[in-house]
Scaffold this active site. Structure first.
Site, short mmCIF file in Angstrom:
data_model
loop_
_atom_site.label_atom_id
_atom_site.label_comp_id
_atom_site.label_asym_id
_atom_site.label_seq_id
_atom_site.Cartn_x
_atom_site.Cartn_y
_atom_site.Cartn_z
N HIS A 61 73.16 23.14 16.13
CA HIS A 61 73.53 22.04 17.02
C HIS A 61 73.44 20.69 16.30
CE1 HIS A 61 74.68 21.17 21.05
NE2 HIS A 61 73.61 20.50 21.39
N ASP A 69 75.72 27.53 16.29
CA ASP A 69 75.39 26.83 17.54
C ASP A 69 76.13 27.48 18.70
OD1 ASP A 69 74.87 25.01 19.55
OD2 ASP A 69 76.14 23.42 18.70
N SER A 129 76.02 16.73 21.02
CA SER A 129 75.80 17.49 22.23
C SER A 129 76.51 16.76 23.39
CB SER A 129 74.29 17.61 22.45
OG SER A 129 73.97 18.58 23.39
#
Lengths: 514, 514
Positions: free
Chosen positions: B471, B446, B197
């Protein structure tokens, strides 16, 4: 990517240490002083600016002077007043955005940008054949690019000076280039960076940190390895000494032995007065060290500008100025004292025109000067002088250095920061598979070559090294007296830069955006 | 350098836009609100930390917690108090400096570092086979790594928050790694970066900006292209919508049509009370938007953690959670109102354990929160929702965004800074001959994959893309339920990382320092 043909040129990739083996000499007994890091020539930009303009011969330099509102701190969101960054721009030969005309950017260093523009004839001379725009952005805190409204305010204390760093200067360049490209609808035009000395360090670091902004960099005489213990701390003064020794061993010896004479004369009754008279100083000498520092500086600068033709970069000087200095020192009539010999020699540097009636020493070498601040914060380049050099022996002492910086600026140096931020310890391993398109030029007469990149790192990160050649001689305007190796060196640089641009154009035609 | 074998895996390099073609639907009439940039999951690190520790199954995580005195501002020399940066360290499996044992560094992102450590099982699982040290440095201003002595002081205003930037965080990592290596006499040990991320963005940027510090980076689900106009602003919500549509068109339609129902019910007398009751809210609703924002967030998070097995990353959830949400929405008895359908569905996200008696809305989504500050300064990721998505239509409006940031923090965003500092507009062209050793992983479920690097850039800057996968699923601990593609994905990543390290060792044996 084209590699320089070594057969074409006197380009010799050698370990610098081989070039500076000095015949061992008797040790100097002169006392060591708290020696400052040797300076780059940018120092002279403010004093000699008007004279230097006349020097450009081969190409008339025409540009507009503009200003860009720049953020004081790119890396925090503190509230600060913006400052006006000066930049010089010429679109005269630019073929424009539709033809993807290149943009040549000189990374301004520690001085007035118009002085650098006047002394970087190479960029102006080659711009027409590339159809390139030329841009000379000034470095923050120098010239007219002064934050806080005035030089006095900007240089008031460590707090106002605190944004004078290389990273902030690089970010200035990045923001300015990005904005200008947008304004010119030139987002797709390739940018090539140029820089000499500290400007060369900035050019190479900018290529490494902002590869999306510039496709390549010519970093001339950029001692990016002159940090921590990457190169021997003695290398700088050894190289200066070697420049004198190669001209004349007796000249080298006279200088080497002179320091003791200065000390013993200075200690005599009326000794400082004697030195003042012999050296035609405007004001009576207070400490012998002020005179010897002034001489040391001159020897170092002479090595930097030891060009093969008359020049006026930091002082009006003859071609091969060290040769001329040594001629004076060696050629004095029998019976001339050592001090008089030295005076005759040094006058070649400080008074070549013969106009000077008395000499003004640099009274405030540690004063509120931009480079001194940089040397006291990030640009800690440890320097010693060895027994074998012609200088008084001196061992770099970080504690003394820190103390001096604290006294001068109230700041503590970060001697390891530059290598943390930009690397350097193992540059070949780090960059041989990372990065591309950098030329590191070094002439081995230049004492800064000791901290330069002297070996090819990869196919496109190349070292051009010449036995002759002083501080960023390649960037200077061409002259009729240019030796063949210099003409060929510049041709190689042009060929490499052309290769980068051609490559960029080829990629542009086949890339599609993700 | 090894390339991933496409035949081995379901790795499909495709233009993301192909994956999200949505059947056109009747436009929603719901009013647009001043929508905030969708958040990364780091937000949840403070609430759910204790629960999440239990989740690691395949490998016991053991580390020491240490602290490092860190400079607040790396890029100026202003006087600031230092702060204590927390880092987690394990040398349990490290083979030490003599054998050049690798150092695996996870780039801490916007939350407590022990939460990221607990949710990055992959790094812990592979460390033993590499003989690697594991290091999890915390991101400044998060967890315990708080400047100015307390969270309250650090988050007081724009001035104290001003050093919460990605560049400063990267410099923290650089300084910490350099110092630790020196302390361990491990200067020659190769560092490999990991991050998911925002942490993945940091890992890739760190590899680009500090190649001398790390030899490679695994950047998982790192939307480094989600800036300015590099990718369509609608991509995020289109991808969330697509995740629902692929499970059930009727579920997608129910959600899409629900926004109008919320608006019309909310406008009725006692409408807010009706919504409060239907949704079992702890406090009476003040504005319909507070409820719809709460729902929108849940849909976005559901898409991020749409893992194929039960997980407890941000909430305790079943495997394929969107499938479960849609089962509830679609499976309601005939006659169930739209609002009740939505409530049943959303309860899968907010109350899977069934423990919650009433729901607390996020009352302060624009409050003094680290990521909101970052979104209001550098991390401006423009987000819209299109007619084709299941969300209320919304066009990103920079002025409204700026106004919100000014109101919340007294700060003006710099929407162009990230691309100036790190690039992104033409990443393939910029990096294909510059840089090396980066893995960009994205799973197309994602929604952040829309801003990810989905094409190989060069032989060693590779994109691993899977049709399935949410993710940074690759970074999570392995489970018995892992599908084959995930097992193979991780094997490919291990193979690539091993290739970097082997290459480094080979180079080490033949390099000599300049």
């Amino acid at each position: 990517m084209a590699k320089p043909k070594t057969s074409d040129l006197l380009l010799i990739i050698i370990i610098i240490i081989n070039a500076v083996i000095l015949i061992s000499s008797p040790p100097s007994l002169a006392s060591s002083s708290s020696k400052w890091t040797p300076r780059f020539p940018g120092h002279f930009s403010r004093n000699t600016q008007p004279r230097l303009r006349q020097q450009q011969t081969s190409e008339e330099i025409r540009y507009e002077t503009r200003y860009f509102s720049q953020r004081l701190d790119h890396f925090s969101f503190s509230e600060h007043p913006r400052f006006s960054q000066r930049y010089l721009i010429s679109t005269e030969h630019w073929v424009g955005p539709n033809r993807l005309g290149p943009i040549f950017v000189y990374c301004g260093n520690e001085g007035d940008i118009d002085w650098f523009a006047a002394n970087t004839g190479f960029v102006w001379e080659i711009a027409p054949q590339f159809g390139a725009m030329v841009l000379f952005p000034e470095h923050r805190y120098y010239g007219e690019s002064i934050p806080f409204g005035s030089r006095e305010e900007a240089y008031r204390n460590a707090s106002t000076l605190s944004y004078l760093t290389a990273e902030q200067a690089l970010a200035d360049f990045a923001v300015l280039i990005t904005e200008l490209k947008r304004n010119f609808s030139a987002e797709d035009c390739p940018v090539v960076l140029f820089g000499g000395s500290y400007g060369g360090m900035l050019a190479s670091w900018m290529r490494l940190k902002y590869p999306h902004i510039a496709i390549g960099a010519l970093a001339s005489s950029a001692p990016i390895l002159q940090f921590e213990d990457i190169v021997p701390t003695e290398i700088f003064y050894d190289l200066v000494s070697n420049d004198f020794k190669r001209e004349s061993t007796s000249c080298f010896n006279t200088i080497k032995e002179s320091w003791d004479v200065f000390t013993s004369v200075g200690e005599k009754n009326d000794g400082l007065l004697e030195l003042t008279k012999t050296f035609h100083l405007c004001r009576t000498l207070k400490r012998t060290e002020d005179l010897t520092d002034w001489l040391s500086s001159a020897y170092s600068y002479l090595a930097m500008v030891n060009y093969p033709y008359p020049s006026n970069f930091i002082m009006p000087l003859p071609g091969h100025p060290i040769r001329e200095v040594c001629k004076k020192i060696d050629g004095s009539p029998v019976g001339t004292s050592t001090l008089e010999q030295i005076f005759e020699g040094i006058s070649v540097f400080y008074n070549y025109t013969g106009d000077v009636e008395c000499f003004q020493l640099d009274d405030d070498p540690h004063g509120m000067d931009g480079w001194n601040w940089q040397a006291c914060t990030e640009m800690v380049m440890p320097t010693s002088s060895s027994w074998g050099s012609m200088f008084p022996r001196y061992d770099f002492n970080l504690s003394a250095y820190e103390e001096q910086c604290w006294n001068d600026f109230g700041v503590k140096p970060r001697p390891r920061w530059i290598t943390t931020e930009f690397g350097g310890h193992d540059i070949k391993a780090d960059l041989e598979r990372f990065g591309s398109n950098i030329i590191f030029f070094n002439g081995l007469l230049d004492p800064w070559s000791g901290g330069g990149v002297l070996q090819n790192i990869s196919e496109s990160i190349v070292a051009l090294v010449t036995i002759e050649g002083a501080h960023h001689i390649d960037l200077r305007a061409s002259t009729k007296e240019d030796p063949d190796w210099l003409v060929e060196l510049r041709e190689t640089e042009i060929k490499l830069i052309k290769g980068w641009i051609d490559n960029y154009y080829q990629r542009k035609t086949k890339v599609f955006v993700i």
